[in-house]
Design a protein around this motif. Sequence first.
Motif, PDB file in Angstrom:
ATOM      1  N   LEU A   2      23.254  24.453  -8.418  1.00  0.00           N
ATOM      2  CA  LEU A   2      22.655  25.583  -9.095  1.00  0.00           C
ATOM      3  C   LEU A   2      23.393  26.830  -8.631  1.00  0.00           C
ATOM      4  O   LEU A   2      23.484  27.094  -7.426  1.00  0.00           O
ATOM      5  N   ILE A   3      23.903  27.603  -9.587  1.00  0.00           N
ATOM      6  CA  ILE A   3      24.712  28.780  -9.287  1.00  0.00           C
ATOM      7  C   ILE A   3      23.988  30.015  -9.800  1.00  0.00           C
ATOM      8  O   ILE A   3      23.487  30.023 -10.929  1.00  0.00           O
ATOM      9  N   ASP A   4      23.939  31.064  -8.972  1.00  0.00           N
ATOM     10  CA  ASP A   4      23.306  32.320  -9.356  1.00  0.00           C
ATOM     11  C   ASP A   4      24.383  33.331  -9.728  1.00  0.00           C
ATOM     12  O   ASP A   4      25.232  33.675  -8.925  1.00  0.00           O
ATOM     13  N   PHE A   5      24.308  33.799 -10.984  1.00  0.00           N
ATOM     14  CA  PHE A   5      25.258  34.786 -11.507  1.00  0.00           C
ATOM     15  C   PHE A   5      24.550  36.126 -11.630  1.00  0.00           C
ATOM     16  O   PHE A   5      24.212  36.569 -12.719  1.00  0.00           O
ATOM     17  N   GLY A   6      24.240  36.744 -10.507  1.00  0.00           N
ATOM     18  CA  GLY A   6      23.590  38.047 -10.543  1.00  0.00           C
ATOM     19  C   GLY A   6      22.211  38.023 -11.167  1.00  0.00           C
ATOM     20  O   GLY A   6      21.838  38.932 -11.889  1.00  0.00           O
ATOM     21  N   GLY A   7      21.463  36.962 -10.920  1.00  0.00           N
ATOM     22  CA  GLY A   7      20.100  36.862 -11.426  1.00  0.00           C
ATOM     23  C   GLY A   7      19.902  35.776 -12.467  1.00  0.00           C
ATOM     24  O   GLY A   7      18.788  35.320 -12.686  1.00  0.00           O
ATOM     25  N   ALA A  20      26.126  23.876 -12.595  1.00  0.00           N
ATOM     26  CA  ALA A  20      27.573  23.766 -12.783  1.00  0.00           C
ATOM     27  C   ALA A  20      28.080  22.541 -12.036  1.00  0.00           C
ATOM     28  O   ALA A  20      27.510  22.135 -11.018  1.00  0.00           O
ATOM     29  N   CYS A  21      29.154  21.975 -12.551  1.00  0.00           N
ATOM     30  CA  CYS A  21      29.818  20.859 -11.889  1.00  0.00           C
ATOM     31  C   CYS A  21      30.596  21.404 -10.691  1.00  0.00           C
ATOM     32  O   CYS A  21      31.318  22.395 -10.800  1.00  0.00           O
ATOM     33  N   VAL A  65      33.192  27.555 -18.111  1.00  0.00           N
ATOM     34  CA  VAL A  65      32.611  26.538 -18.992  1.00  0.00           C
ATOM     35  C   VAL A  65      31.886  25.415 -18.227  1.00  0.00           C
ATOM     36  O   VAL A  65      32.022  24.241 -18.531  1.00  0.00           O
ATOM     37  N   GLY A  66      31.114  25.819 -17.222  1.00  0.00           N
ATOM     38  CA  GLY A  66      30.277  24.865 -16.503  1.00  0.00           C
ATOM     39  C   GLY A  66      30.930  24.160 -15.333  1.00  0.00           C
ATOM     40  O   GLY A  66      30.316  23.292 -14.708  1.00  0.00           O
ATOM     41  N   PHE A  67      32.153  24.520 -14.999  1.00  0.00           N
ATOM     42  CA  PHE A  67      32.869  23.893 -13.887  1.00  0.00           C
ATOM     43  C   PHE A  67      33.243  24.948 -12.854  1.00  0.00           C
ATOM     44  O   PHE A  67      33.896  25.949 -13.188  1.00  0.00           O
ATOM     45  N   ALA A  68      32.853  24.738 -11.610  1.00  0.00           N
ATOM     46  CA  ALA A  68      33.289  25.598 -10.508  1.00  0.00           C
ATOM     47  C   ALA A  68      34.742  25.237 -10.216  1.00  0.00           C
ATOM     48  O   ALA A  68      35.050  24.088  -9.923  1.00  0.00           O
ATOM     49  N   LEU A  69      35.619  26.224 -10.308  1.00  0.00           N
ATOM     50  CA  LEU A  69      37.049  25.958 -10.189  1.00  0.00           C
ATOM     51  C   LEU A  69      37.628  26.270  -8.825  1.00  0.00           C
ATOM     52  O   LEU A  69      38.592  25.641  -8.396  1.00  0.00           O
ATOM     53  N   GLN A  70      37.059  27.264  -8.151  1.00  0.00           N
ATOM     54  CA  GLN A  70      37.551  27.614  -6.815  1.00  0.00           C
ATOM     55  C   GLN A  70      36.534  28.468  -6.088  1.00  0.00           C
ATOM     56  O   GLN A  70      35.641  29.034  -6.698  1.00  0.00           O
ATOM     57  N   ARG A  71      36.680  28.529  -4.768  1.00  0.00           N
ATOM     58  CA  ARG A  71      35.847  29.385  -3.929  1.00  0.00           C
ATOM     59  C   ARG A  71      36.343  30.813  -4.027  1.00  0.00           C
ATOM     60  O   ARG A  71      37.518  31.053  -4.303  1.00  0.00           O
ATOM     61  N   LEU A  72      35.430  31.755  -3.768  1.00  0.00           N
ATOM     62  CA  LEU A  72      35.773  33.166  -3.794  1.00  0.00           C
ATOM     63  C   LEU A  72      35.020  33.834  -2.659  1.00  0.00           C
ATOM     64  O   LEU A  72      33.861  33.500  -2.398  1.00  0.00           O
ATOM     65  N   ASP A  73      35.649  34.797  -1.985  1.00  0.00           N
ATOM     66  CA  ASP A  73      34.948  35.493  -0.906  1.00  0.00           C
ATOM     67  C   ASP A  73      33.860  36.382  -1.503  1.00  0.00           C
ATOM     68  O   ASP A  73      33.939  36.815  -2.651  1.00  0.00           O
ATOM     69  N   GLU A  74      32.821  36.642  -0.708  1.00  0.00           N
ATOM     70  CA  GLU A  74      31.653  37.383  -1.181  1.00  0.00           C
ATOM     71  C   GLU A  74      32.003  38.774  -1.693  1.00  0.00           C
ATOM     72  O   GLU A  74      31.513  39.209  -2.738  1.00  0.00           O
ATOM     73  N   MET A  94      33.977  35.597 -26.261  1.00  0.00           N
ATOM     74  CA  MET A  94      34.819  35.517 -25.093  1.00  0.00           C
ATOM     75  C   MET A  94      34.151  34.587 -24.081  1.00  0.00           C
ATOM     76  O   MET A  94      32.947  34.559 -23.954  1.00  0.00           O
ATOM     77  N   CYS A  95      34.946  33.848 -23.383  1.00  0.00           N
ATOM     78  CA  CYS A  95      34.412  32.961 -22.351  1.00  0.00           C
ATOM     79  C   CYS A  95      35.091  33.315 -21.037  1.00  0.00           C
ATOM     80  O   CYS A  95      36.306  33.194 -20.900  1.00  0.00           O
ATOM     81  N   LEU A  96      34.294  33.781 -20.088  1.00  0.00           N
ATOM     82  CA  LEU A  96      34.822  34.253 -18.815  1.00  0.00           C
ATOM     83  C   LEU A  96      34.728  33.209 -17.720  1.00  0.00           C
ATOM     84  O   LEU A  96      33.889  32.319 -17.784  1.00  0.00           O
ATOM     85  N   ALA A  97      35.543  33.361 -16.714  1.00  0.00           N
ATOM     86  CA  ALA A  97      35.346  32.660 -15.453  1.00  0.00           C
ATOM     87  C   ALA A  97      34.552  33.629 -14.601  1.00  0.00           C
ATOM     88  O   ALA A  97      35.042  34.693 -14.242  1.00  0.00           O
ATOM     89  N   VAL A  98      33.297  33.288 -14.315  1.00  0.00           N
ATOM     90  CA  VAL A  98      32.363  34.215 -13.685  1.00  0.00           C
ATOM     91  C   VAL A  98      32.062  33.774 -12.259  1.00  0.00           C
ATOM     92  O   VAL A  98      31.774  32.608 -12.016  1.00  0.00           O
ATOM     93  N   PRO A  99      32.102  34.719 -11.305  1.00  0.00           N
ATOM     94  CA  PRO A  99      31.737  34.360  -9.934  1.00  0.00           C
ATOM     95  C   PRO A  99      30.226  34.222  -9.796  1.00  0.00           C
ATOM     96  O   PRO A  99      29.461  34.954 -10.424  1.00  0.00           O
ATOM     97  N   GLY A 100      29.813  33.266  -8.982  1.00  0.00           N
ATOM     98  CA  GLY A 100      28.397  33.065  -8.725  1.00  0.00           C
ATOM     99  C   GLY A 100      28.186  32.478  -7.342  1.00  0.00           C
ATOM    100  O   GLY A 100      29.103  31.913  -6.743  1.00  0.00           O
ATOM    101  N   LYS A 101      26.973  32.631  -6.853  1.00  0.00           N
ATOM    102  CA  LYS A 101      26.614  32.144  -5.520  1.00  0.00           C
ATOM    103  C   LYS A 101      25.945  30.778  -5.633  1.00  0.00           C
ATOM    104  O   LYS A 101      25.046  30.585  -6.450  1.00  0.00           O
ATOM    105  N   VAL A 102      26.378  29.843  -4.823  1.00  0.00           N
ATOM    106  CA  VAL A 102      25.795  28.505  -4.819  1.00  0.00           C
ATOM    107  C   VAL A 102      24.417  28.586  -4.176  1.00  0.00           C
ATOM    108  O   VAL A 102      24.281  28.943  -3.007  1.00  0.00           O
ATOM    109  N   VAL A 103      23.377  28.252  -4.953  1.00  0.00           N
ATOM    110  CA  VAL A 103      21.996  28.320  -4.496  1.00  0.00           C
ATOM    111  C   VAL A 103      21.551  26.979  -3.938  1.00  0.00           C
ATOM    112  O   VAL A 103      20.852  26.912  -2.926  1.00  0.00           O
ATOM    113  N   SER A 104      21.948  25.903  -4.610  1.00  0.00           N
ATOM    114  CA  SER A 104      21.606  24.565  -4.141  1.00  0.00           C
ATOM    115  C   SER A 104      22.656  23.583  -4.643  1.00  0.00           C
ATOM    116  O   SER A 104      23.369  23.867  -5.605  1.00  0.00           O
TER     117      SER A 104
END
Length: 93
Positions: free
Chosen positions: A22-27, A32-33, A50-59, A1-11
């Motif tokens: 650089l995106i942090d996915f819970g550790g 990511a592009c 799949v390596g592409f940030a598609l949209q912003r999401l609230d925390e 399965m390939c998910l769209a996973v939320p992550g925090k932009v680190v740099s």
Amino acid sequence: MCLAVPGKVVSIDDSADPLTGLIDFGGVQKQACLEYVSDVKVGEYVIVHVGFALQRLDEESALASLKLFEELGLLEEEFGDAWEQASKEAGTA
């Protein structure tokens, strides 16, 4: 399965073409592009597929999704065990 996973932009690498960050996915951190959300800022959350940030999401939504994915074992399925992977890369597994 390939998910769209939320992550925090680190740099963000502003000099990269295409724009990446650089995106942090819970550790677990992965590159990511960011071209589809080029105005994103460090500290904001994005949904990555799949390596592409598609949209912003609230925390709040991002953290709730990450918690649920972790409880269901989907983060390990998607990213593997970060400690086991690091051990393998270090040659100590």
